[in-house]
Design a protein around this motif. Sequence first.
Motif, PDB file in Angstrom:
ATOM      1  N   ASN A  39     -41.501 -22.042  77.467  1.00 51.41           N
ATOM      2  CA  ASN A  39     -41.314 -23.703  77.232  1.00 51.41           C
ATOM      3  C   ASN A  39     -41.189 -24.831  77.538  1.00 51.41           C
ATOM      4  OD1 ASN A  39     -40.993 -25.225  74.692  1.00 51.41           O
ATOM      5  ND2 ASN A  39     -38.383 -25.526  74.796  1.00 51.41           N
ATOM      6  N   ARG A  96     -58.348 -25.236  76.757  1.00 49.24           N
ATOM      7  CA  ARG A  96     -58.027 -24.188  75.700  1.00 49.24           C
ATOM      8  C   ARG A  96     -59.108 -23.761  74.655  1.00 49.24           C
ATOM      9  NH1 ARG A  96     -52.504 -22.385  75.590  1.00 49.24           N
ATOM     10  NH2 ARG A  96     -50.716 -23.862  75.209  1.00 49.24           N
ATOM     11  N   ASP A 120     -44.349 -30.694  79.522  1.00 47.23           N
ATOM     12  CA  ASP A 120     -45.910 -31.367  78.972  1.00 47.23           C
ATOM     13  C   ASP A 120     -46.413 -31.208  79.835  1.00 47.23           C
ATOM     14  OD1 ASP A 120     -45.603 -30.686  75.499  1.00 47.23           O
ATOM     15  OD2 ASP A 120     -44.480 -32.567  75.831  1.00 47.23           O
ATOM     16  N   ASP A 147     -46.490 -21.200  77.206  1.00 43.99           N
ATOM     17  CA  ASP A 147     -45.998 -21.688  75.956  1.00 43.99           C
ATOM     18  C   ASP A 147     -44.118 -21.366  75.697  1.00 43.99           C
ATOM     19  OD1 ASP A 147     -48.162 -23.497  75.570  1.00 43.99           O
ATOM     20  OD2 ASP A 147     -48.938 -21.042  74.653  1.00 43.99           O
ATOM     21  N   ARG A 150     -45.100 -27.098  68.463  1.00 48.12           N
ATOM     22  CA  ARG A 150     -46.779 -27.994  68.696  1.00 48.12           C
ATOM     23  C   ARG A 150     -47.339 -28.035  69.181  1.00 48.12           C
ATOM     24  NH1 ARG A 150     -45.385 -32.219  71.698  1.00 48.12           N
ATOM     25  NH2 ARG A 150     -43.271 -32.067  72.102  1.00 48.12           N
ATOM     26  N   ARG A 151     -47.790 -26.819  70.328  1.00 53.50           N
ATOM     27  CA  ARG A 151     -48.441 -26.907  71.728  1.00 53.50           C
ATOM     28  C   ARG A 151     -49.307 -25.877  70.471  1.00 53.50           C
ATOM     29  NH1 ARG A 151     -45.377 -26.071  75.813  1.00 53.50           N
ATOM     30  NH2 ARG A 151     -45.714 -27.901  76.506  1.00 53.50           N
ATOM     31  N   ARG A 197     -41.311 -27.524  71.053  1.00 51.90           N
ATOM     32  CA  ARG A 197     -42.649 -28.141  71.561  1.00 51.90           C
ATOM     33  C   ARG A 197     -43.757 -26.020  71.808  1.00 51.90           C
ATOM     34  NH1 ARG A 197     -41.090 -29.251  77.308  1.00 51.90           N
ATOM     35  NH2 ARG A 197     -38.399 -29.131  76.435  1.00 51.90           N
ATOM     36  N   ARG A 212     -51.758 -26.963  82.968  1.00 50.47           N
ATOM     37  CA  ARG A 212     -52.265 -25.479  82.407  1.00 50.47           C
ATOM     38  C   ARG A 212     -53.691 -25.755  82.679  1.00 50.47           C
ATOM     39  NH1 ARG A 212     -47.579 -27.047  79.383  1.00 50.47           N
ATOM     40  NH2 ARG A 212     -46.968 -25.823  78.553  1.00 50.47           N
ATOM     41  N   GLU A 258     -51.446 -28.358  67.962  1.00 52.02           N
ATOM     42  CA  GLU A 258     -52.023 -29.962  68.162  1.00 52.02           C
ATOM     43  C   GLU A 258     -53.100 -29.792  67.968  1.00 52.02           C
ATOM     44  OE1 GLU A 258     -49.488 -32.736  69.852  1.00 52.02           O
ATOM     45  OE2 GLU A 258     -48.399 -32.827  67.609  1.00 52.02           O
TER      46      GLU A 258
END
Length: 451
Positions: free
Chosen positions: A191, A202, A194, A188, A79-80, A76, A198, A83
Amino acid sequence: MSAAALAAPPRFRGRMPLLRFLRTLKDSSVATYGEEMFENAIVERRVLWQRYLIVNAPRGIQRVLLDNAGNYVKSRVARRLVEPGIGRGLLTSEGEAWRRQRRIMAPSFDHRSLMSYAPVMTEATAAVLARWDGLGDGAPLDIAVEMMRLTLKIIASTMFSADAEEVGPIVEEAVGRYQREVRPGLLDLLNLPDWWPRPSTRPWSHIFDRLDAVIDRLMARALGGSAKSKDLLARLLDARDAETGRGMEPREVRDQVVTIFMAGHETTALALTWTWYLLSQHPAEEKRFHAELDRVLGGRAPSFEDLARLRYTRMVLEESMRLYPPAHTMSREAVAEDEIEGHRVAKGSVVSIVPWVIHRHRLLWERPDVFDPERFAPERASARPRFAYIPFGGGPRICIGMGLAMTEALVILAMLGQRYRLRLAPDGAVEPVGLITLRPRNGLPMLLERR
Ligand code: HEM
């Protein structure tokens, strides 16, 4: 030149206190690895409730990347970070979606395709040589910046052929901002799942807006049939899945284009940057490199066929990626419980594989900190465990651009090395830092010297 003079962050002994660990991790994850990495096949770290396992033995790495690869998805954290900008391209997709994308894209990276991309590489490198010729002997350059611009130009021309001039600066801006601004946050690193709340936006989620608009326009034109050449974009748009006969949706192609830019140009630039640095520190190896270029090429630009004959140059590049692997860490998450080298891996554990560590492992490499391209002579290389050297990863998710990167790096080393030697600028302190990739902290200031 002694091994001690090569740049490496200091190794520490024992456990780092949590705050120092987090601070170091945010600055350079490779600086958190201490001597304990060489003492166990698996090292466990806990950051609050999250378990991190670092696998430091070739057989354990093989289990994660190959033998039981289905149990390990991209983590994750990884990916975070990618993505929001890159989308669900080949680098981040999973399961059937990934298998389909890989099948569709593989032919665009096969031997025949590589041959067709090679002239773009020679042309772009010739333009750099022409500019360097104008600068004259002793000119100072940041070779990290030079290599980044060159590989960006090459990937832009490979992807968009005729439109590379127009798209290049837009890609450069997007990729540059991504590299400067994207950092893992504490949330992040822990971990968290999802669904955990947050900050809503971003700061980097709009970095790719301008590039997206251009890609959309070029895709629409290519689909309308008015594009002239068979560049990588045209290949991706035309590509069909051999099993189903279906191609990729426009959104998917967009994600692959951005993925290829992000995954493909900085890594290759760094492999080259570290190679110039190592050659500058090892005159005997540098001399052998030059002698091979002179013998095989006799002053010509290399053809695709010549590259197979540049054996020593390839060994130099391989040894450079051993000491300074541009992709220094790969991480996965265990879908279900597993066992690696007798160690229980709980479901949900983050499992890291760290080329930076395994490539300098004392039990696997003789004099691991010494630059010695001869390690990659075929008979010595084949005597090593397969997963002791993994600059491009391994198993089904091995880098799809490996052939492209090797071709490109060899062309660039051969053409620039034929005419120039690069010297480290006086007082140029070199320190590798590992964030997403392994870069020299302050760039790599060097001086041009005509051979
Ligand atoms: C020296 C240069 C390069 C290095 C060191 C490198 C390294 C890697 C590594 C280690 C992986 C595996 C990551 C993992 O398993 O978590 C990877 C995957 C990938 N690389 Fe590269 N790479 C390089 C050049 C390129 C180039 C030139 C391209 C494209 C033009 C590219 C595109 C990709 C893609 C799309 C993936 C994902 C493959 C998949 O998951 O199926 N890379 N790369």
